[in-house]
Design a protein around this motif. Structure first.
Motif, mmCIF file in Angstrom:
data_model
loop_
_atom_site.group_PDB
_atom_site.id
_atom_site.type_symbol
_atom_site.label_atom_id
_atom_site.label_comp_id
_atom_site.label_asym_id
_atom_site.label_seq_id
_atom_site.Cartn_x
_atom_site.Cartn_y
_atom_site.Cartn_z
ATOM 1 N N ALA A 68 4.594 8.768 -2.253
ATOM 2 C CA ALA A 68 5.576 9.201 -1.264
ATOM 3 C C ALA A 68 6.776 8.273 -1.458
ATOM 4 N N PHE A 69 7.466 7.906 -0.407
ATOM 5 C CA PHE A 69 8.557 6.940 -0.540
ATOM 6 C C PHE A 69 8.004 5.594 -1.003
ATOM 7 N N GLY A 70 6.877 5.213 -0.430
ATOM 8 C CA GLY A 70 6.187 3.988 -0.829
ATOM 9 C C GLY A 70 4.949 4.339 -1.632
ATOM 10 N N PRO A 71 4.331 3.363 -2.244
ATOM 11 C CA PRO A 71 3.149 3.637 -3.074
ATOM 12 C C PRO A 71 1.965 4.109 -2.221
ATOM 13 N N PRO A 72 1.077 4.899 -2.825
ATOM 14 C CA PRO A 72 -0.108 5.353 -2.094
ATOM 15 C C PRO A 72 -1.077 4.201 -1.837
ATOM 16 N N PHE A 73 -1.859 4.338 -0.779
ATOM 17 C CA PHE A 73 -2.841 3.309 -0.450
ATOM 18 C C PHE A 73 -3.826 3.090 -1.593
ATOM 19 N N ALA A 74 -4.174 4.141 -2.314
ATOM 20 C CA ALA A 74 -5.107 3.993 -3.430
ATOM 21 C C ALA A 74 -4.550 3.029 -4.474
ATOM 22 N N GLN A 75 -3.267 3.118 -4.744
ATOM 23 C CA GLN A 75 -2.625 2.222 -5.717
ATOM 24 C C GLN A 75 -2.549 0.799 -5.174
ATOM 25 N N ILE A 76 -2.178 0.671 -3.920
ATOM 26 C CA ILE A 76 -2.093 -0.657 -3.298
ATOM 27 C C ILE A 76 -3.461 -1.330 -3.312
ATOM 28 N N ALA A 77 -4.492 -0.587 -2.938
ATOM 29 C CA ALA A 77 -5.847 -1.143 -2.851
ATOM 30 C C ALA A 77 -6.358 -1.623 -4.198
ATOM 31 N N LYS A 78 -5.947 -0.964 -5.262
ATOM 32 C CA LYS A 78 -6.393 -1.366 -6.605
ATOM 33 C C LYS A 78 -5.662 -2.612 -7.103
ATOM 34 N N LYS A 79 -4.466 -2.872 -6.582
ATOM 35 C CA LYS A 79 -3.643 -3.971 -7.079
ATOM 36 C C LYS A 79 -3.642 -5.216 -6.199
ATOM 37 N N ARG A 80 -3.918 -5.062 -4.909
ATOM 38 C CA ARG A 80 -3.708 -6.159 -3.970
ATOM 39 C C ARG A 80 -4.970 -6.562 -3.225
ATOM 40 N N SER A 81 -5.012 -7.845 -2.878
ATOM 41 C CA SER A 81 -6.111 -8.365 -2.058
ATOM 42 C C SER A 81 -5.798 -8.113 -0.587
ATOM 43 N N ALA A 82 -6.781 -8.336 0.255
ATOM 44 C CA ALA A 82 -6.582 -8.186 1.701
ATOM 45 C C ALA A 82 -5.476 -9.113 2.190
ATOM 46 N N ASP A 83 -5.469 -10.348 1.713
ATOM 47 C CA ASP A 83 -4.443 -11.300 2.140
ATOM 48 C C ASP A 83 -3.051 -10.867 1.689
ATOM 49 N N GLU A 84 -2.933 -10.316 0.489
ATOM 50 C CA GLU A 84 -1.634 -9.845 0.002
ATOM 51 C C GLU A 84 -1.149 -8.644 0.818
ATOM 52 N N ILE A 85 -2.061 -7.769 1.163
ATOM 53 C CA ILE A 85 -1.692 -6.604 1.970
ATOM 54 C C ILE A 85 -1.211 -7.056 3.351
ATOM 55 N N LYS A 86 -1.950 -7.958 3.971
ATOM 56 C CA LYS A 86 -1.556 -8.460 5.289
ATOM 57 C C LYS A 86 -0.195 -9.153 5.226
ATOM 58 N N ALA A 87 0.023 -9.935 4.183
ATOM 59 C CA ALA A 87 1.296 -10.642 4.037
ATOM 60 C C ALA A 87 2.451 -9.654 3.864
ATOM 61 N N MET A 88 2.240 -8.602 3.086
ATOM 62 C CA MET A 88 3.301 -7.612 2.878
ATOM 63 C C MET A 88 3.633 -6.888 4.175
ATOM 64 N N ILE A 89 2.640 -6.669 5.008
ATOM 65 C CA ILE A 89 2.875 -5.991 6.286
ATOM 66 C C ILE A 89 3.625 -6.906 7.259
ATOM 67 N N THR A 90 3.278 -8.180 7.287
ATOM 68 C CA THR A 90 3.856 -9.093 8.274
ATOM 69 C C THR A 90 5.145 -9.771 7.819
ATOM 70 N N ASP A 91 5.353 -9.900 6.500
ATOM 71 C CA ASP A 91 6.571 -10.543 5.986
ATOM 72 C C ASP A 91 6.978 -9.911 4.656
ATOM 73 N N PRO A 92 7.363 -8.629 4.686
ATOM 74 C CA PRO A 92 7.634 -7.910 3.442
ATOM 75 C C PRO A 92 8.791 -8.475 2.618
ATOM 76 N N LYS A 93 9.805 -8.992 3.273
ATOM 77 C CA LYS A 93 10.959 -9.524 2.539
ATOM 78 C C LYS A 93 10.545 -10.695 1.639
ATOM 79 N N SER A 94 9.833 -11.653 2.189
ATOM 80 C CA SER A 94 9.397 -12.817 1.412
ATOM 81 C C SER A 94 8.376 -12.445 0.350
#
Length: 104
Positions: free
Chosen positions: A40-66
């Motif tokens: 979609a505009f952003g990557p699908p969850f399936a792609q995110i889940a294959k590339k990122r850890s839980a901590d990376e996902i949480k960090a992107m949600i809470t501080d996406p700019k950094s």
């Protein structure tokens, strides 16, 4: 034996409840830019889940700019979401539930 079955049922119920909570968070905050399995505009969850850890996902949600800078992205379109800890855990688990998704 009965105790093991009971523990299994309780654990399964908690996982199911958290997945439902994750879907609710997705429908409230994420669906405008993300889809579970398709681009979609952003990557699908399936792609995110294959590339990122839980901590990376949480960090992107809470501080996406950094986090975008750390990941080497030239720009960031992800808004900073203000979720409760419960919502953050639920959406992270929901995203990671697509890790083994295989396209048809």
């Amino acid at each position: 034996m009965k105790r093991a079955v009971l523990i299994s049922i309780i654990f399964s119920t908690l996982i199911f409840a958290n997945k439902n909570e994750g879907k609710k968070v997705f429908e409230t905050y994420c669906w405008g830019c993300h889809h579970q399995t398709a681009m979609a505009f952003g990557p699908p969850f399936a792609q995110i889940a294959k590339k990122r850890s839980a901590d990376e996902i949480k960090a992107m949600i809470t501080d996406p700019k950094s986090v975008s800078k750390v990941f080497g992205y030239k720009r960031n379109a992800m808004p900073k979401l203000k979720l409760t800890q419960k919502e953050l855990e639920a959406i992270t688990e929901y995203i990671l539930s697509f890790k083994n998704y295989k396209e048809k």
